[in-house]
Design a protein around this motif. Structure first.
Motif, PDB file in Angstrom:
ATOM      1  N   LYS A  57      36.926  49.305  42.369  1.00 52.86           N
ATOM      2  CA  LYS A  57      37.870  50.226  43.022  1.00 52.86           C
ATOM      3  C   LYS A  57      39.421  50.205  42.240  1.00 52.86           C
ATOM      4  O   LYS A  57      39.701  49.342  41.972  1.00 52.86           O
ATOM      5  N   LEU A  58      39.760  51.423  41.786  1.00 53.61           N
ATOM      6  CA  LEU A  58      41.057  51.439  40.988  1.00 53.61           C
ATOM      7  C   LEU A  58      42.267  50.826  41.641  1.00 53.61           C
ATOM      8  O   LEU A  58      42.843  50.037  41.007  1.00 53.61           O
ATOM      9  N   ASP A  59      42.182  51.034  42.970  1.00 57.48           N
ATOM     10  CA  ASP A  59      43.159  50.328  43.823  1.00 57.48           C
ATOM     11  C   ASP A  59      43.240  48.893  43.723  1.00 57.48           C
ATOM     12  O   ASP A  59      44.342  48.040  43.511  1.00 57.48           O
ATOM     13  N   GLU A  60      42.048  48.244  43.703  1.00 52.89           N
ATOM     14  CA  GLU A  60      41.770  47.006  43.574  1.00 52.89           C
ATOM     15  C   GLU A  60      42.439  46.335  42.355  1.00 52.89           C
ATOM     16  O   GLU A  60      42.837  45.222  42.123  1.00 52.89           O
ATOM     17  N   VAL A  61      41.976  47.137  41.056  1.00 48.05           N
ATOM     18  CA  VAL A  61      42.339  46.602  39.686  1.00 48.05           C
ATOM     19  C   VAL A  61      43.989  46.664  39.804  1.00 48.05           C
ATOM     20  O   VAL A  61      44.460  45.656  39.179  1.00 48.05           O
TER      21      VAL A  61
END
Length: 279
Positions: free
Chosen positions: A85-89
């Motif tokens: 997930k982009l938010d995790e990155v």
């Protein structure tokens, strides 16, 4: 000047197709010596599709990112490459450093308003390092380039001609991202060929218009020198698009429904079986 037989040998590289990434694109190919244009409204997935292609083809790639800075591009590329997930990155980018170090075929430059000469210099720098031009050069996007022309229309045409020159002279694919004239368009669906901003569609061999739905990316080949095309944009293919990871993939086919087992012989009602047991 080339002898005819040598001209044939020199031309053997021209027309060689780069690796196919999506089964849905079976009639859409990226051939050396061609400009391929992908156009759509803001947020339609142009950069996402270009980044997915750049990562998945695994051929020497130069990505000229005028629209995204290093941080945004790295986060998106890491999310796509690791299916995270982009938010995790964004929260812990250092966790994905080793994964991105393994992507050794992709080189990125981040000029904000380059001119044609700046694009050519970037490609020359790539050749200086590797001895050969990149197999594909992504230019994201045409509207961010500067030409020095007196008006936008003339500038777009001049820049389009330069991209075509680089593709044919270096025998590479130039993947050129571009915008649309949005007036009167239904942005839920891919636009027709005549909606391309500046009408710079003469030189690209392939023009795709993109639109994004709920978890789906639509791509319409409105021009396709090597296959089927529909200038209206009404004929399109669909790809699965995860907003969370920015990953674009072929649709997962629905399993073929299995027919219900056929009943044979005399069927005894449940109530009759229970009545026998009770007796």
């Amino acid at each position: 000047m080339f002898k005819l037989s040598r001209s044939f040998q020199r031309d053997s590289e021209h027309g060689a197709s780069l690796p196919q990434v999506y089964k849905a694109f079976k009639d859409i190919h990226l051939y050396r010596g061609d400009v391929v244009m992908m156009a759509g409204p803001p947020g339609a997935g142009k950069s996402a599709l270009a980044t997915n292609l750049a990562l998945s083809m695994r051929v020497p790639t130069l990505y000229v990112s005028c629209d995204m800075g290093p941080t945004t591009f790295l986060h998106r590329a890491a999310a796509i490459h690791t299916t995270t997930k982009l938010d995790e990155v964004r929260r812990e980018p250092d966790r994905y450093l080793k994964d991105m170090e393994a992507v050794d075929h992709l080189y990125v430059t981040y000029p904000s308003r380059p001119d044609a000469e700046g694009i050519a210099r970037a490609q020359m720098a790539f050749q200086e390092i590797h001895g050969l031009p990149s197999d594909i050069m992504v230019v994201d996007n045409l509207m961010n380039l500067t030409s020095g022309a007196k008006d936008e229309w003339t500038g777009l045409r001049e820049l389009s001609q330069v991209m075509h020159y680089l593709a044919t002279e270096l025998q590479i694919v130039v993947l050129l991202l571009h915008h649309l004239n949005l007036g009167g368009l239904d942005l839920r669906y891919p636009a027709p060929l005549n909606a391309i901003k500046g009408q710079v569609t003469e030189l690209p061999a392939v023009v795709l218009t993109l639109a994004k739905g709920d978890g789906v990316l639509y791509a319409a080949p409105v021009k396709n020198r090597h296959g089927k095309a529909d200038p209206s944009g009404k004929t399109y293919v669909s790809l699965d698009y995860s907003e969370e990871t920015q990953k674009i993939s072929d649709p997962v086919p629905n399993p073929t429904p299995q027919p219900a087992p056929r009943k044979t012989g005399l069927e005894i009602p449940d109530w009759f079986s229970r009545a026998i047991k009770d007796d």
